[in-house]
Scaffold this active site. Structure first.
Site, PDB file in Angstrom:
ATOM      1  N   ASP A  64       0.809  -1.230   0.000  1.00  0.00           N
ATOM      2  CA  ASP A  64       0.000   0.000   0.000  1.00  0.00           C
ATOM      3  C   ASP A  64       0.845   1.285   0.000  1.00  0.00           C
ATOM      4  O   ASP A  64       0.339   2.349  -0.328  1.00  0.00           O
ATOM      5  CB  ASP A  64      -0.947   0.021   1.210  1.00  0.00           C
ATOM      6  CG  ASP A  64      -0.218  -0.160   2.545  1.00  0.00           C
ATOM      7  OD1 ASP A  64       1.016  -0.312   2.539  1.00  0.00           O
ATOM      8  OD2 ASP A  64      -0.891  -0.170   3.590  1.00  0.00           O
ATOM      9  N   HIS A  65       2.118   1.200   0.344  1.00  0.00           N
ATOM     10  CA  HIS A  65       2.922   2.420   0.462  1.00  0.00           C
ATOM     11  C   HIS A  65       3.671   2.758  -0.828  1.00  0.00           C
ATOM     12  O   HIS A  65       3.552   3.851  -1.362  1.00  0.00           O
ATOM     13  CB  HIS A  65       3.951   2.262   1.585  1.00  0.00           C
ATOM     14  CG  HIS A  65       3.418   2.457   2.968  1.00  0.00           C
ATOM     15  ND1 HIS A  65       2.488   1.637   3.536  1.00  0.00           N
ATOM     16  CD2 HIS A  65       3.705   3.395   3.904  1.00  0.00           C
ATOM     17  CE1 HIS A  65       2.223   2.056   4.759  1.00  0.00           C
ATOM     18  NE2 HIS A  65       2.943   3.132   5.009  1.00  0.00           N
ATOM     19  N   ASP A 119       3.769  -0.946  11.483  1.00  0.00           N
ATOM     20  CA  ASP A 119       3.341   0.383  11.077  1.00  0.00           C
ATOM     21  C   ASP A 119       2.734   1.048  12.300  1.00  0.00           C
ATOM     22  O   ASP A 119       1.974   0.418  13.047  1.00  0.00           O
ATOM     23  CB  ASP A 119       2.305   0.293   9.954  1.00  0.00           C
ATOM     24  CG  ASP A 119       2.064   1.659   9.346  1.00  0.00           C
ATOM     25  OD1 ASP A 119       2.623   1.939   8.267  1.00  0.00           O
ATOM     26  OD2 ASP A 119       1.330   2.460   9.966  1.00  0.00           O
ATOM     27  N   ARG A 379      -0.761  13.012   9.832  1.00  0.00           N
ATOM     28  CA  ARG A 379       0.557  13.608  10.109  1.00  0.00           C
ATOM     29  C   ARG A 379       0.803  14.775   9.166  1.00  0.00           C
ATOM     30  O   ARG A 379       0.549  14.658   7.967  1.00  0.00           O
ATOM     31  CB  ARG A 379       1.675  12.572   9.905  1.00  0.00           C
ATOM     32  CG  ARG A 379       1.667  11.561  10.992  1.00  0.00           C
ATOM     33  CD  ARG A 379       2.870  10.640  10.965  1.00  0.00           C
ATOM     34  NE  ARG A 379       2.772   9.826  12.161  1.00  0.00           N
ATOM     35  CZ  ARG A 379       3.067   8.532  12.231  1.00  0.00           C
ATOM     36  NH1 ARG A 379       3.550   7.904  11.174  1.00  0.00           N
ATOM     37  NH2 ARG A 379       2.923   7.884  13.353  1.00  0.00           N
ATOM     38  N   SER A 547       6.539   7.556  12.815  1.00  0.00           N
ATOM     39  CA  SER A 547       6.408   6.239  12.193  1.00  0.00           C
ATOM     40  C   SER A 547       7.239   5.173  12.896  1.00  0.00           C
ATOM     41  O   SER A 547       8.158   5.467  13.663  1.00  0.00           O
ATOM     42  CB  SER A 547       6.817   6.331  10.728  1.00  0.00           C
ATOM     43  OG  SER A 547       8.115   5.844  10.553  1.00  0.00           O
ATOM     44  N   ARG A 549       9.149   3.130  11.283  1.00  0.00           N
ATOM     45  CA  ARG A 549      10.178   2.659  10.348  1.00  0.00           C
ATOM     46  C   ARG A 549      11.499   2.356  11.053  1.00  0.00           C
ATOM     47  O   ARG A 549      12.132   3.235  11.636  1.00  0.00           O
ATOM     48  CB  ARG A 549      10.372   3.665   9.198  1.00  0.00           C
ATOM     49  CG  ARG A 549      10.862   5.016   9.602  1.00  0.00           C
ATOM     50  CD  ARG A 549      10.769   6.013   8.448  1.00  0.00           C
ATOM     51  NE  ARG A 549       9.371   6.324   8.158  1.00  0.00           N
ATOM     52  CZ  ARG A 549       8.942   7.452   7.602  1.00  0.00           C
ATOM     53  NH1 ARG A 549       9.805   8.361   7.233  1.00  0.00           N
ATOM     54  NH2 ARG A 549       7.654   7.657   7.383  1.00  0.00           N
TER      55      ARG A 549
HETATM   56  C1  MIC Z   1       3.863   6.611   8.201  1.00  0.00           C
HETATM   57  O1  MIC Z   1       2.684   6.914   8.265  1.00  0.00           O
HETATM   58  O2  MIC Z   1       4.781   7.374   8.546  1.00  0.00           O
HETATM   59  C2  MIC Z   1       4.234   5.229   7.669  1.00  0.00           C
HETATM   60  C3  MIC Z   1       4.906   5.421   6.377  1.00  0.00           C
HETATM   61  O3  MIC Z   1       3.075   4.468   7.478  1.00  0.00           O
HETATM   62  C4  MIC Z   1       5.137   4.554   8.715  1.00  0.00           C
HETATM   63  C5  MIC Z   1       5.735   3.284   8.273  1.00  0.00           C
HETATM   64  C6  MIC Z   1       6.884   3.437   7.334  1.00  0.00           C
HETATM   65  O4  MIC Z   1       7.678   4.373   7.459  1.00  0.00           O
HETATM   66  O5  MIC Z   1       6.996   2.592   6.438  1.00  0.00           O
HETATM   67  C7  MIC Z   1       4.457   4.322  10.063  1.00  0.00           C
HETATM   68  O6  MIC Z   1       3.501   4.979  10.385  1.00  0.00           O
HETATM   69  O7  MIC Z   1       4.932   3.489  10.841  1.00  0.00           O
HETATM   70 FE1  SF4 Z   2      -0.126   4.978   4.958  1.00  0.00          FE
HETATM   71 FE2  SF4 Z   2       1.119   5.709   7.192  1.00  0.00          FE
HETATM   72 FE3  SF4 Z   2      -0.314   7.468   5.780  1.00  0.00          FE
HETATM   73 FE4  SF4 Z   2      -1.543   5.558   7.078  1.00  0.00          FE
HETATM   74  S1  SF4 Z   2      -0.362   7.207   7.963  1.00  0.00           S
HETATM   75  S2  SF4 Z   2      -1.972   6.218   4.997  1.00  0.00           S
HETATM   76  S3  SF4 Z   2      -0.137   3.858   6.878  1.00  0.00           S
HETATM   77  S4  SF4 Z   2       1.561   6.446   5.124  1.00  0.00           S
END
Ligand code: MIC
Ligand code: SF4
Length: 657
Positions: A64-65, A119, A379, A547, A549
């Site tokens: 999905d990313h 995540d 975010r 996140s 990550r």
């Molecule tokens: C995000 O919303 O920052 C992400 C991308 O979903 C991350 C995960 C990632 O960095 O792959 C998260 O929320 O953990």
């Molecule tokens: Fe995707 Fe993270 Fe954004 Fe949710 S907050 S839509 S999991 S990138």
């Protein structure tokens, strides 16, 4: 003494430790989820454990990313994840099927169970009464292998909801209200549990918006009871068998209680560039808007999109507004396509994006310079949209739709006066259109034994950490302030596609602090590493927000960073640091932060001995200019992981023994 729901679920899953706030506990994990941006590393590490099929009740791998597919990297990842899932006993949700949290809520979530996801927005599952926790990929890999998940037993913050939301006021406004009270910092070690008469007035997707964005508080998770609303949602998903009523004891005692009267809420917005920079929409109304996006795992459900479609039906978005919609799942997209609401959105001027994270993680749709972008996301960290100096506001779908029409930030309660629009009450359907064709079940054991895993050239097995030295000699590579996010440490956006190649991705560690014409963080770190000097990062409060990550630990580790000294470190990031053998140290006296300068050389004598048995280390500046005490806030298991050179080595050692 009555117990909160969160503690009841923890108790049912407890495999180590004592269920008392602050104690280290281990819990059994029933389900896991991974997504592609964290999943390749998680599966590469999982494969290194050599355990074969997953030992959970259910594990799902989502794409999905990373779906922009500029160059071969993304598709290589998809093929690897599809084939490794099939072989490992894991369900695979293909690209286009939707955002992991939305799809998991729709198709797999179960009240009373535990879910661990790589995540940070995994707590979305709390909307269905599931104890859902975000973690680094390595922790999720360990859970897939049947290992327990270890955490500090959280304190429980009860949020007593009373009343009912007024028209045009949304679930997003509930969580924004809570963010305005609690902020994004200082909430490590808490679970938020909702109770009270207001709960039954909120649908499961509304609850999921609230628990999803609870991640921005920095808490372990958030949870709602499972009740008649939950049963209705599951029945509409043809999963009523997964329903069980769940609630806290009537006399449950919470460590703290906050009262929120839903009737008193009004439309709110998180202003640039933090989810807790909350003001009322009324206060900022009139601000010119150049972009509006509906989507992300926070607000892209059927009801969210139906609300927007109803507001825009028969109207046009303002000619100075770029307007986009990214449905949360293929189910949502299908529902709107069949009932005509998609046509209403298209006619109003919407650009329809894929069912994916998309703009939320900087995969396109970056706003122009100086343009205000209104998003229904969770975010708005500076630069996350892909535009330096961006001005992103986080709002409800109602506020976003109203503002898309006027071209200015608009309180949706004005829609009646301005356009004669009556509040369109959106009901959940009795039945969603269920089509799981894009969710592939794993192969049988016999088929899996013969199956090949496809590993494209852009997928590189990450390096594992080396053992820590007895005495650490390191240089302060970077000194940063409070609330450094993992987006600051490891940017996503155009660099996201490098996730499966640590050596390449590491080049942009702390990219936002690099200055043109000067050596980058990565170059400086590698220079030191060659000389045998470790890298140290010094930070303020709430280091590693946002996140999950683990690249924010893995890539610095690759560059030779061995310690982070901060006033405070967020839960998931701290665990990731430990998993990749970077020592998290907290200032005993926060004032000592001011004494350290960038490039100072620091010496920690007896580091290994301290990790083994002490709560503190002495940190000395090399020339004797100053010295200070750092705290080691570590569980026994954390210590063992650090002494074993990281979680992978620790796990392998344990399975040998
Ligand atoms: C995000 O919303 O920052 C992400 C991308 O979903 C991350 C995960 C990632 O960095 O792959 C998260 O929320 O953990
Ligand atoms: Fe995707 Fe993270 Fe954004 Fe949710 S907050 S839509 S999991 S990138």
């Amino acid at each position: 003494m009555g117990r909160p729901l969160a503690h009841k679920i923890l108790e049912n899953h407890l495999v180590a430790g004592r269920l008392a706030a602050g104690e280290q506990i281990g819990i059994r994990i029933d389900q896991t989820l991974t997504q592609d941006a964290t999943g390749t590393t998680a599966f590469l590490l999982y494969e290194s454990m050599g355990v074969g099929r997953v030992r959970t009740d259910l594990s799902v791998s989502y794409i999905d990313h990373n779906m922009s597919q500029f160059g071969p990297e993304n598709h290589n990842d998809h093929l690897y994840l599809q084939t490794v899932a099939a072989k490992s006993g894991v369900y695979h949700s293909r690209a286009g099927n939707g955002i992991c949290h939305q799809v998991h809520l729709e198709r797999f979530g179960k009240g009373g169970a535990t879910l661990l996801g790589s995540d940070s927005h995994t707590p979305t599952g709390g909307g269905i009464g599931m104890l859902s926790i975000g973690a680094g990929g390595m922790d999720v890999a360990a859970a897939m292998a049947g290992g327990a998940f270890y955490l500090t037993c959280p304190k429980v913050l009860g949020v007593n909801l009373t009343g009912q939301l007024n028209d045009w006021v949304a679930a997003k406004d509930v969580i924004l209200k809570l963010l305005s009270i609690l902020t994004t910092k200082g909430n490590v070690g808490w679970v938020v549990e909702y109770f009270g008469p207001g709960v039954e007035t909120l649908s499961v997707p509304q609850r999921a918006t609230i628990t999803n964005m609870g991640a921005e508080l920095g808490v372990t998770t958030s949870i709602f009871p499972s009740d008649e609303q939950t049963r209705r949602f599951l029945a509409a998903q043809k999963r009523e068998k997964d329903y069980q009523p769940l609630a806290a004891d009537a006399d449950a005692e919470y460590d703290r209680v906050i009262e929120i009267d839903l009737c008193e809420l009004e439309p709110l917005a998180a202003c640039p560039s933090s989810p807790d920079n909350v003001r009322t929409v009324g206060e900022i109304a009139g601000t010119e808007v150049g972009q509006v996006v509906i989507g992300s795992c926070t607000n892209s459900s059927y009801a969210d999109l139906m609300m927007v479609a109803a507001v825009l039906k028969g109207r046009k978005v303002n000619s100075m507004v770029e307007f986009a919609v990214a449905p949360g799942s293929r189910e949502v997209l299908n529902m709107l396509a069949r009932n005509g609401a998609m046509a209403d959105l298209i006619s109003a001027g919407a650009r329809i994006l894929e069912s994916a994270c998309g703009p939320c993680i900087g995969q396109g749709f970056s706003p122009a310079d100086g343009v205000v972008s209104l998003r229904t996301f969770n975010r708005n960290f500076a630069g996350r949209s892909g535009t330096k100096g961006d001005q992103v506001y986080l709002v409800s779908p109602e506020t976003a739709a109203a503002s898309a029409l006027t071209g200015r930030i608009t309180d949706p309660r004005e829609l009646g006066r301005l356009f004669g629009i009556e509040y369109p009450k959106v009901e959940l359907p009795d039945e969603f259109i269920i089509n799981d064709d894009m969710i592939e079940p794993p192969l049988s054991e016999a088929e899996a034994a013969k199956a090949e895993v496809v590993r494209g050239a852009t997928i590189v097995v990450p390096e594992v950490p080396t053992a820590l030295p007895e005495n650490l000699r390191g240089a302060v590579l970077l000194k940063v302030g409070d609330r450094i996010t993992t987006d600051d440490i490891m940017p996503a956006g155009v660099f996201l596609k490098l996730r499966s190649n640590v050596g390449e991705y590491a080049k942009v560690v702390f990219n936002c602090f690099n200055e043109e014409g000067k050596a980058t963080f990565a170059q400086r770190a590698l220079e030191l590493k060659k000389k045998g000097v470790a890298g140290i990062v010094v930070a303020g409060q709430s280091y590693g927000q946002g996140s999950s990550r683990e690249h924010a630990a893995l890539c610095p580790m690759y560059l030779g960073v061995r310690a982070v000294i901060a006033k405070g470190i967020e839960r998931i990031h701290k665990a990731n640091l430990i998993n990749f053998c970077i020592v998290p140290i907290e200032f005993a006296e926060p004032g000592d932060y001011d004494r350290i300068g960038q490039d100072d050389e620091l010496i920690i004598e007896g580091l290994l001995a301290a990790i083994e048995s002490s709560e503190q280390v002495k940190v000395k500046e090399k020339t004797g200019k100053y010295e200070f005490v750092g705290k080691l806030v570590l569980s026994q298991r954390d210590r063992e992981i650090l002494l074993s050179a990281g979680l992978l080595n620790y796990t392998l050692k344990k399975s040998d023994g």
